[in-house]
Design a protein around this motif. Structure first.
Motif, PDB file in Angstrom:
ATOM      1  N   TRP A 246       0.819  -1.208   0.000  1.00 39.16           N
ATOM      2  CA  TRP A 246       0.000   0.000   0.000  1.00 39.16           C
ATOM      3  C   TRP A 246       0.857   1.264   0.000  1.00 39.16           C
ATOM      4  O   TRP A 246       0.521   2.256  -0.656  1.00 39.16           O
ATOM      5  CB  TRP A 246      -0.931  -0.007   1.213  1.00 39.16           C
ATOM      6  CG  TRP A 246      -2.062  -0.977   1.089  1.00 39.16           C
ATOM      7  CD1 TRP A 246      -2.407  -1.693  -0.017  1.00 39.16           C
ATOM      8  CD2 TRP A 246      -2.997  -1.342   2.105  1.00 39.16           C
ATOM      9  NE1 TRP A 246      -3.495  -2.489   0.241  1.00 39.16           N
ATOM     10  CE2 TRP A 246      -3.887  -2.298   1.536  1.00 39.16           C
ATOM     11  CE3 TRP A 246      -3.181  -0.972   3.422  1.00 39.16           C
ATOM     12  CZ2 TRP A 246      -4.933  -2.868   2.247  1.00 39.16           C
ATOM     13  CZ3 TRP A 246      -4.221  -1.539   4.149  1.00 39.16           C
ATOM     14  CH2 TRP A 246      -5.083  -2.474   3.565  1.00 39.16           C
ATOM     15  N   ALA A 247       1.959   1.227   0.744  1.00 37.69           N
ATOM     16  CA  ALA A 247       2.865   2.387   0.747  1.00 37.69           C
ATOM     17  C   ALA A 247       3.471   2.598  -0.637  1.00 37.69           C
ATOM     18  O   ALA A 247       3.614   3.741  -1.098  1.00 37.69           O
ATOM     19  CB  ALA A 247       3.958   2.189   1.795  1.00 37.69           C
TER      20      ALA A 247
ATOM     21  N   TRP B 189       0.850   4.248  -2.747  1.00 34.45           N
ATOM     22  CA  TRP B 189       0.684   5.666  -2.401  1.00 34.45           C
ATOM     23  C   TRP B 189       1.824   6.496  -2.991  1.00 34.45           C
ATOM     24  O   TRP B 189       1.590   7.590  -3.527  1.00 34.45           O
ATOM     25  CB  TRP B 189       0.639   5.833  -0.883  1.00 34.45           C
ATOM     26  CG  TRP B 189       0.377   7.246  -0.455  1.00 34.45           C
ATOM     27  CD1 TRP B 189      -0.829   7.860  -0.296  1.00 34.45           C
ATOM     28  CD2 TRP B 189       1.373   8.242  -0.150  1.00 34.45           C
ATOM     29  NE1 TRP B 189      -0.648   9.161   0.090  1.00 34.45           N
ATOM     30  CE2 TRP B 189       0.675   9.425   0.190  1.00 34.45           C
ATOM     31  CE3 TRP B 189       2.754   8.239  -0.132  1.00 34.45           C
ATOM     32  CZ2 TRP B 189       1.344  10.593   0.551  1.00 34.45           C
ATOM     33  CZ3 TRP B 189       3.420   9.401   0.223  1.00 34.45           C
ATOM     34  CH2 TRP B 189       2.715  10.566   0.558  1.00 34.45           C
TER      35      TRP B 189
ATOM     36  N   GLU C 180       1.635   9.558  -5.718  1.00 34.92           N
ATOM     37  CA  GLU C 180       2.246  10.863  -5.505  1.00 34.92           C
ATOM     38  C   GLU C 180       3.145  11.236  -6.674  1.00 34.92           C
ATOM     39  O   GLU C 180       3.161  12.389  -7.117  1.00 34.92           O
ATOM     40  CB  GLU C 180       3.049  10.849  -4.201  1.00 34.92           C
ATOM     41  CG  GLU C 180       2.213  10.924  -2.957  1.00 34.92           C
ATOM     42  CD  GLU C 180       1.555  12.280  -2.797  1.00 34.92           C
ATOM     43  OE1 GLU C 180       2.270  13.285  -2.657  1.00 34.92           O
ATOM     44  OE2 GLU C 180       0.307  12.325  -2.850  1.00 34.92           O
TER      45      GLU C 180
ATOM     46  N   CYS D  90       6.035  10.013   3.859  1.00 37.74           N
ATOM     47  CA  CYS D  90       4.602  10.302   3.793  1.00 37.74           C
ATOM     48  C   CYS D  90       4.184  10.991   5.087  1.00 37.74           C
ATOM     49  O   CYS D  90       4.839  10.832   6.122  1.00 37.74           O
ATOM     50  CB  CYS D  90       3.788   9.020   3.572  1.00 37.74           C
ATOM     51  SG  CYS D  90       3.960   7.806   4.889  1.00 37.74           S
TER      52      CYS D  90
ATOM     53  N   ASP E  19       2.152  11.837   8.609  1.00 37.87           N
ATOM     54  CA  ASP E  19       1.748  10.950   9.700  1.00 37.87           C
ATOM     55  C   ASP E  19       0.363  10.362   9.472  1.00 37.87           C
ATOM     56  O   ASP E  19       0.123   9.190   9.755  1.00 37.87           O
ATOM     57  CB  ASP E  19       1.775  11.712  11.034  1.00 37.87           C
ATOM     58  CG  ASP E  19       3.177  12.177  11.391  1.00 37.87           C
ATOM     59  OD1 ASP E  19       4.120  11.694  10.758  1.00 37.87           O
ATOM     60  OD2 ASP E  19       3.309  13.014  12.303  1.00 37.87           O
ATOM     61  N   ARG E  20      -0.543  11.196   8.964  1.00 41.60           N
ATOM     62  CA  ARG E  20      -1.927  10.734   8.780  1.00 41.60           C
ATOM     63  C   ARG E  20      -1.982   9.584   7.775  1.00 41.60           C
ATOM     64  O   ARG E  20      -2.800   8.675   7.914  1.00 41.60           O
ATOM     65  CB  ARG E  20      -2.808  11.890   8.321  1.00 41.60           C
ATOM     66  CG  ARG E  20      -2.348  12.547   7.025  1.00 41.60           C
ATOM     67  CD  ARG E  20      -3.283  13.630   6.538  1.00 41.60           C
ATOM     68  NE  ARG E  20      -2.795  14.239   5.307  1.00 41.60           N
ATOM     69  CZ  ARG E  20      -2.941  13.697   4.112  1.00 41.60           C
ATOM     70  NH1 ARG E  20      -3.560  12.525   3.985  1.00 41.60           N
ATOM     71  NH2 ARG E  20      -2.470  14.304   3.032  1.00 41.60           N
ATOM     72  N   VAL E  21      -1.117   9.617   6.760  1.00 45.79           N
ATOM     73  CA  VAL E  21      -1.106   8.547   5.761  1.00 45.79           C
ATOM     74  C   VAL E  21      -0.617   7.250   6.389  1.00 45.79           C
ATOM     75  O   VAL E  21      -1.181   6.171   6.147  1.00 45.79           O
ATOM     76  CB  VAL E  21      -0.232   8.939   4.559  1.00 45.79           C
ATOM     77  CG1 VAL E  21      -0.099   7.772   3.578  1.00 45.79           C
ATOM     78  CG2 VAL E  21      -0.812  10.152   3.856  1.00 45.79           C
ATOM     79  N   ALA E  22       0.425   7.332   7.226  1.00 46.00           N
ATOM     80  CA  ALA E  22       0.931   6.131   7.886  1.00 46.00           C
ATOM     81  C   ALA E  22      -0.132   5.508   8.784  1.00 46.00           C
ATOM     82  O   ALA E  22      -0.303   4.285   8.807  1.00 46.00           O
ATOM     83  CB  ALA E  22       2.182   6.482   8.697  1.00 46.00           C
TER      84      ALA E  22
ATOM     85  N   GLN F 263      -3.388   5.814   8.432  1.00 43.63           N
ATOM     86  CA  GLN F 263      -4.445   5.258   7.580  1.00 43.63           C
ATOM     87  C   GLN F 263      -4.026   3.922   6.971  1.00 43.63           C
ATOM     88  O   GLN F 263      -4.866   3.025   6.810  1.00 43.63           O
ATOM     89  CB  GLN F 263      -4.790   6.259   6.470  1.00 43.63           C
ATOM     90  CG  GLN F 263      -5.538   7.486   6.972  1.00 43.63           C
ATOM     91  CD  GLN F 263      -5.708   8.541   5.894  1.00 43.63           C
ATOM     92  OE1 GLN F 263      -5.188   8.399   4.791  1.00 43.63           O
ATOM     93  NE2 GLN F 263      -6.429   9.602   6.222  1.00 43.63           N
ATOM     94  N   LEU F 264      -2.743   3.763   6.641  1.00 45.66           N
ATOM     95  CA  LEU F 264      -2.286   2.490   6.100  1.00 45.66           C
ATOM     96  C   LEU F 264      -2.424   1.372   7.135  1.00 45.66           C
ATOM     97  O   LEU F 264      -2.836   0.251   6.811  1.00 45.66           O
ATOM     98  CB  LEU F 264      -0.826   2.609   5.646  1.00 45.66           C
ATOM     99  CG  LEU F 264      -0.540   3.494   4.436  1.00 45.66           C
ATOM    100  CD1 LEU F 264       0.949   3.565   4.171  1.00 45.66           C
ATOM    101  CD2 LEU F 264      -1.268   2.988   3.197  1.00 45.66           C
TER     102      LEU F 264
END
Length: 348
Positions: free
Chosen positions: A233-234, A237, A241, A279, A281-284, A286-287
């Protein structure tokens, strides 16, 4: 975020003498240029910088020495020059710094230094270049002012054709981290291309001041399947980007790089390959939060046993519903899971 794969065999236990019970102090290994471990620790430290807590104006500075003087320059002498220059910069208004040492194809070391000044002071920063030349002259090494460079991060980022994204200090250091870890096999990282004395003990390859604000990283233990899912997933993402870049050439190269950076012909190595993703913090969060809840015993975070008091303190730190869901899945026993109890009641 950074992910790494560890097994019980690779986990480092406490260094304690079994017979005497005394703590064993590990011996520090000799620094021999850029290695995979050095590049990884440099990137993880850059990821922890709290840019919101740093003010002032940011400058990108490059310092070099003449190649014909390399046969007389030792690593100890070079790092002493760097320390003297940093002390001079502190006296002239520098608040924080972060430096990375590299080598050219000719084996000449040069420094990339990101400095935070109290205010915008272009003339004062240019004087710092002259201060570097005076430090060299005291050791009878005569450099050229044209080989040194100092400009604001905005100017440096805008003028670099390989730079992508907004010209912010965070993005600039991200670029330097990629530049430093783009491949330990690069000619600028090969110890064979360093001068003889540098091959034995090169000293540190990067550093920063002690007062640089760093955020404490949040650590989570994942199961093997969850590790693979978050890693994919990372990658997706990062690819998305890269696809948002306006420059067609940079967009093409970015997408190509992101798509293949997890590929490996060795199956065992591919399964345990780690990840370093830049990425928010919010993305980490959410993953991690997106891991399938219904397979919590296999897919989600492994259960971490804590006392009631410890769980209460951690739960009080959760600010959003997403963080509370991550906390509940990570730190609460399976028996206390409300969803599990509800499913059991339905089955009964």
């Amino acid at each position: 975020m950074s992910t790494t794969y560890r097994t019980e065999a690779t986990m480092r236990g406490p260094l304690v003498d079994i017979e005497t019970g005394e703590i064993i102090t590990p011996k520090r290994s000799t620094c021999q240029g850029w290695t995979y471990g050095v590049a990884r620790r440099n990137e993880q430290t850059l990821q922890c910088i709290d840019f919101d807590a740093i003010g002032g104006c940011t400058y990108a500075i490059t310092l070099t020495i003449p190649s014909n003087a390399m046969h007389t320059v030792t690593p100890k002498q070079f790092h002493r020059w760097l320390d003297n220059w940093l002390k001079t910069a502190h006296r002239r208004g520098m608040q924080h710094y972060y430096w990375i040492l590299e080598f050219t194809a000719a084996g000449t070391p040069h420094l990339h230094i990101t400095v935070w000044m109290a205010d915008q002071c272009d003339e004062e920063v240019q004087r710092l270049l002259l201060a570097w030349l005076r430090i060299l002259e005291r050791s009878e090494v005569y450099g050229s002012i044209t080989a040194q460079d100092a400009r604001t991060v905005v100017t440096a980022a805008t003028g670099d054709p390989n730079f992508t994204g907004p010209p912010t200090p965070e993005r600039w250091l991200l670029y330097l981290a990629k530049h430093a870890s783009r491949g330990v096999a690069h000619y600028q990282r090969q110890i064979e291309n360093m001068p003889p004395e540098w091959q034995e003990h090169s000293g540190r390859m990067w550093g920063h001041d002690r007062n640089l604000p760093l955020k404490t990283p949040e650590k989570m233990a994942l199961s093997q399947q969850a590790f693979w899912i978050v890693r994919r997933w990372a990658r997706n993402w990062l690819t998305a980007e890269a696809a948002s870049a306006s420059d067609p050439d940079k967009r093409r190269r970015g997408i190509s790089t992101c798509r293949r950076f997890l590929k490996c012909n060795d199956l065992e190595l591919s399964a345990s390959r780690g990840l370093g993703a830049w990425c928010p913090d919010r993305v980490a969060v959410q993953l991690i939060d997106g891991l399938p809840y219904e397979r919590a015993d296999v897919w989600a975070i492994q259960q971490i046993r804590l006392t009631e008091e410890q769980r209460g303190e951690l739960f009080a730190l959760c600010r959003t519903d997403a963080e509370r869901r991550v906390f509940w899945r990570a730190y609460m026993p399976i028996d206390d899971d409300p969803l599990t109890k509800e499913e059991d009641a339905d089955e009964q």
